[in-house]
Design a protein around this motif. Structure first.
Motif, short mmCIF file in Angstrom:
data_model
loop_
_atom_site.label_atom_id
_atom_site.label_comp_id
_atom_site.label_asym_id
_atom_site.label_seq_id
_atom_site.Cartn_x
_atom_site.Cartn_y
_atom_site.Cartn_z
N ILE A 151 -32.69 68.22 26.18
CA ILE A 151 -33.04 68.93 25.02
C ILE A 151 -34.41 67.65 24.49
O ILE A 151 -34.06 66.74 24.37
N ALA A 152 -35.14 68.17 23.83
CA ALA A 152 -36.16 67.54 23.17
C ALA A 152 -36.10 67.85 21.76
O ALA A 152 -35.99 68.85 21.26
N ILE A 153 -35.81 66.64 21.07
CA ILE A 153 -35.70 66.81 19.59
C ILE A 153 -36.98 66.33 18.78
O ILE A 153 -37.30 65.17 19.14
N LEU A 185 -34.50 73.02 26.12
CA LEU A 185 -34.61 73.55 24.70
C LEU A 185 -35.45 72.41 23.82
O LEU A 185 -35.27 71.12 24.16
N VAL A 186 -36.09 73.01 22.98
CA VAL A 186 -36.64 72.13 22.08
C VAL A 186 -36.02 72.46 20.73
O VAL A 186 -36.19 73.65 20.38
N THR A 208 -48.05 76.78 26.91
CA THR A 208 -47.71 76.26 28.10
C THR A 208 -46.15 76.43 28.55
O THR A 208 -45.78 76.38 29.43
N HIS A 209 -45.11 76.85 27.54
CA HIS A 209 -43.94 76.85 27.72
C HIS A 209 -43.59 78.30 26.90
O HIS A 209 -42.76 78.25 26.11
N PRO A 210 -43.79 79.30 27.58
CA PRO A 210 -43.61 80.73 26.79
C PRO A 210 -42.39 80.90 26.81
O PRO A 210 -41.95 81.86 25.89
N THR A 211 -41.44 80.61 27.68
CA THR A 211 -40.19 81.00 27.79
C THR A 211 -39.04 80.04 27.29
O THR A 211 -37.98 80.20 27.36
N THR A 212 -39.51 78.49 27.18
CA THR A 212 -38.58 77.73 27.03
C THR A 212 -38.08 77.96 25.35
O THR A 212 -38.94 78.24 24.45
N PRO A 213 -36.65 77.97 24.97
CA PRO A 213 -36.12 78.22 23.82
C PRO A 213 -36.36 77.15 22.81
O PRO A 213 -36.57 75.93 23.25
N GLU A 266 -25.74 78.54 22.96
CA GLU A 266 -26.37 79.97 22.81
C GLU A 266 -28.07 79.80 23.55
O GLU A 266 -28.15 80.69 24.26
N TYR A 267 -28.70 78.81 23.43
CA TYR A 267 -30.07 78.78 23.99
C TYR A 267 -30.03 77.84 25.21
O TYR A 267 -31.18 78.14 25.95
#
Length: 143
Positions: A8-10, A57-58, A97-102, A140-141
């Motif tokens: 996870i990136a916060i 996830l971001v 660059t990340h079209p599908t990353t939630p 969920e993500y």
């Protein structure tokens, strides 16, 4: 065969909230990368951070303002003038660059919710929220 923990990136302006979310995420078994931002943080810096860490996830703050100075409000300035939505600009950069990353936006006042969803946000988390809400978002993500 051992699997790698999900990451996870916060990205947030509030160091205390960010570290609390990071610790809770780690307790749940996730790897975490954090980036503390302020109003001068360029959207490209956030996108580069995401590129470097390759998260599953971001979690992204909608705006980077710490607070609105009282004297500006006393002068009759509208609060909306100071809530710039820097996270929305970073969202657009990340999506290149990340079209599908939630990407889940975090906000105390969801003024830009529809705009964020239209620009590619996957979800929206409104503060304050409880740890059960946060845990549900992660489940969920992150798949």
């Amino acid at each position: 065969m051992e699997t790698q923990p999900k990451k996870i990136a916060i990205v947030h302006k509030d160091a205390l909230l960010m570290s609390t979310l990071a610790r809770f995420s780690q307790v749940l078994g996730y790897d975490v990368a954090t980036l503390l931002v302020d109003p001068d943080t360029e959207p490209q810096k956030v996108a580069s951070f995401v590129e470097e860490h390759q998260p599953d996830l971001v979690l992204l703050a909608e705006n980077y303002q710490k607070s609105i100075p009282y004297e500006l409000i006393a002068e009759g300035k509208r609060v909306e003038e100071f809530k710039k939505g820097e996270g929305l600009e970073a969202l657009v950069e990340i999506r290149k660059t990340h079209p599908t990353t939630p990407i889940v936006m975090i906000s105390g006042a969801p003024r830009h919710r529809e705009d964020a969803l239209a620009k590619g946000a996957t979800g929206y988390l409104i503060t304050p929220f409880g740890f059960s809400d946060y845990g549900s978002i992660l489940k969920e993500y992150i798949r």
